[in-house]
Write a protein that holds these residues in place. Structure first.
Motif, PDB file in Angstrom:
ATOM      1  N   LEU A  51       0.723  -1.128  -0.098  1.00  0.00           N
ATOM      2  CA  LEU A  51       0.083  -0.010  -0.082  1.00  0.00           C
ATOM      3  C   LEU A  51       0.863   1.236   0.013  1.00  0.00           C
ATOM      4  N   ILE A  52       1.807   1.417   1.056  1.00  0.00           N
ATOM      5  CA  ILE A  52       2.547   2.586   0.937  1.00  0.00           C
ATOM      6  C   ILE A  52       3.510   2.572  -0.493  1.00  0.00           C
ATOM      7  N   GLY A  53       3.894   1.466  -0.699  1.00  0.00           N
ATOM      8  CA  GLY A  53       4.807   1.545  -2.007  1.00  0.00           C
ATOM      9  C   GLY A  53       4.083   2.140  -3.178  1.00  0.00           C
ATOM     10  N   VAL A  63       9.662   4.331   7.658  1.00  0.00           N
ATOM     11  CA  VAL A  63      10.881   4.380   8.450  1.00  0.00           C
ATOM     12  C   VAL A  63      10.828   4.598   9.810  1.00  0.00           C
ATOM     13  N   GLY A  64      10.208   5.255  10.409  1.00  0.00           N
ATOM     14  CA  GLY A  64       9.947   5.499  12.054  1.00  0.00           C
ATOM     15  C   GLY A  64       9.579   4.008  12.378  1.00  0.00           C
ATOM     16  N   LEU A  65       8.576   3.575  12.036  1.00  0.00           N
ATOM     17  CA  LEU A  65       8.055   2.200  12.473  1.00  0.00           C
ATOM     18  C   LEU A  65       8.979   1.045  12.415  1.00  0.00           C
ATOM     19  N   VAL A  66       9.794   0.960  11.000  1.00  0.00           N
ATOM     20  CA  VAL A  66      10.691  -0.167  10.904  1.00  0.00           C
ATOM     21  C   VAL A  66      11.866   0.095  12.037  1.00  0.00           C
ATOM     22  N   ASN A  67      12.184   1.363  12.052  1.00  0.00           N
ATOM     23  CA  ASN A  67      13.415   1.604  13.144  1.00  0.00           C
ATOM     24  C   ASN A  67      13.058   1.258  14.561  1.00  0.00           C
ATOM     25  N   SER A  68      11.799   1.780  15.131  1.00  0.00           N
ATOM     26  CA  SER A  68      11.326   1.355  16.322  1.00  0.00           C
ATOM     27  C   SER A  68      11.157  -0.146  16.550  1.00  0.00           C
ATOM     28  N   LEU A  69      10.589  -0.798  15.544  1.00  0.00           N
ATOM     29  CA  LEU A  69      10.502  -2.243  15.962  1.00  0.00           C
ATOM     30  C   LEU A  69      11.920  -2.815  16.029  1.00  0.00           C
ATOM     31  N   ARG A  70      12.868  -2.433  15.007  1.00  0.00           N
ATOM     32  CA  ARG A  70      14.241  -2.964  14.931  1.00  0.00           C
ATOM     33  C   ARG A  70      15.019  -2.713  16.498  1.00  0.00           C
ATOM     34  N   SER A  71      14.697  -1.723  17.069  1.00  0.00           N
ATOM     35  CA  SER A  71      15.179  -1.431  18.393  1.00  0.00           C
ATOM     36  C   SER A  71      14.603  -2.134  19.527  1.00  0.00           C
ATOM     37  N   VAL A  97       6.972 -12.269  15.829  1.00  0.00           N
ATOM     38  CA  VAL A  97       6.400 -11.277  14.826  1.00  0.00           C
ATOM     39  C   VAL A  97       6.913  -9.995  14.715  1.00  0.00           C
ATOM     40  N   LEU A  98       7.073  -9.427  15.880  1.00  0.00           N
ATOM     41  CA  LEU A  98       7.586  -8.014  15.988  1.00  0.00           C
ATOM     42  C   LEU A  98       9.093  -7.903  15.497  1.00  0.00           C
ATOM     43  N   LEU A  99       9.749  -9.097  15.425  1.00  0.00           N
ATOM     44  CA  LEU A  99      11.168  -9.038  15.075  1.00  0.00           C
ATOM     45  C   LEU A  99      10.982  -9.371  13.357  1.00  0.00           C
ATOM     46  N   GLY A 100      10.198  -9.965  12.983  1.00  0.00           N
ATOM     47  CA  GLY A 100      10.079 -10.334  11.541  1.00  0.00           C
ATOM     48  C   GLY A 100       9.358  -9.206  10.613  1.00  0.00           C
ATOM     49  N   ILE A 101       8.490  -8.243  11.236  1.00  0.00           N
ATOM     50  CA  ILE A 101       7.947  -7.280  10.412  1.00  0.00           C
ATOM     51  C   ILE A 101       8.765  -6.304   9.841  1.00  0.00           C
ATOM     52  N   PRO A 102       9.734  -5.842  10.577  1.00  0.00           N
ATOM     53  CA  PRO A 102      10.652  -4.842   9.867  1.00  0.00           C
ATOM     54  C   PRO A 102      11.446  -5.183   8.536  1.00  0.00           C
ATOM     55  N   PRO A 103      12.143  -6.447   8.359  1.00  0.00           N
ATOM     56  CA  PRO A 103      12.733  -6.503   7.126  1.00  0.00           C
ATOM     57  C   PRO A 103      11.719  -6.735   6.110  1.00  0.00           C
ATOM     58  N   ILE A 104      10.359  -7.563   6.256  1.00  0.00           N
ATOM     59  CA  ILE A 104       9.467  -7.643   5.202  1.00  0.00           C
ATOM     60  C   ILE A 104       8.719  -6.375   4.618  1.00  0.00           C
TER      61      ILE A 104
END
Length: 226
Positions: A51-53, A63-71, A97-104
């Motif tokens: 959707l975003i793409g 970007v903020g969501l991905v970085n937050s989840l990765r931290s 799941v929280l770990l797997g979401i950012p790279p996907i």
């Protein structure tokens, strides 16, 4: 070297593969936990990334969501969820799941957003609807990056799914936690070896999928019958 040789000997001993606590059972449990975590990560991250793409909106929030989840520290999240929800499969599954979401999520968005704009414009000029543009143009071209994100997530989840043993579940992590508790470090090495083998097998299969999905190669097409 005795610890390593003892670990190899333990793995090669067929008697250690059978039973409810055998290697085969632990591997099956580990694969099951990892599969569920990656599956739910895909269900959440892929539609959002598409959707975003496609809309080219919300990149800053993404970007903020991905970085937050990765931290987020997985073990810390797991401990918090256990205190909140109790023992069981749900807390480690949510943590994974929280770990797997950012790279996907990152791979899906990058794949769609980086599709050649002239190709997308040509599809629209031919009269394709936005849905057709997404399904027939953007997703096929984004597939290698999308699968690459799933590949990265799968490796991270497999390596981290050992935390399931922290809440008295099974999996390969059972060898690591039990070995540390009993000062049996050869069992810790057994767990480490099994996790590494699982990760390598999964990485090889997904690398093959990424290779086959490259657009324009026709590798996904079935060979014509003679």
């Amino acid at each position: 070297m005795s610890i390593f040789s003892d670990a190899i000997g333990y793995i090669l001993d067929g008697a250690n593969w059978s039973g409810g606590t055998g290697i085969a059972t632990r591997l099956t449990e580990h694969v099951w936990y990892s599969f569920l975590a990656v599956l739910f990560s895909v269900v959440v991250a892929v539609p959002l990334g598409l959707l975003i793409g496609h809309l080219r909106r919300g990149e800053v929030a993404l970007v903020g969501l991905v970085n937050s989840l990765r931290s987020l520290p997985t073990l810390g999240v797991l401990t918090f969820l256990v205190l909140l929800l109790g023992l069981g499969l749900v807390p480690p599954l949510i943590a994974l799941v929280l770990l797997g979401i950012p790279p996907i999520l990152a791979g899906t968005y990058a794949g769609v957003a980086n599709v050649d704009a002239t190709v997308v414009d040509a599809a629209r000029a031919m009269g394709m609807t936005e849905r057709q543009v997404l399904l027939r143009v953007e997703i096929p071209n984004a597939l290698p990056l999308l699968l690459g994100g799933i590949r990265n997530a799968t490796l991270q989840v497999i390596a981290t799914a050992t935390v399931a043993a922290f809440v008295n579940l099974g999996g390969v992590g059972r060898y690591i936690f039990d070995g540390l508790a009993l000062y049996s470090y050869d069992r810790v090495v057994v767990g480490a070896i099994l996790v590494a083998v699982l990760a390598l097998v999964a990485d090889g299969l997904l690398a093959l999928a990424v290779w086959a999905s490259a657009p324009g190669t026709g590798r996904l097409r079935r060979a014509p019958r003679l």
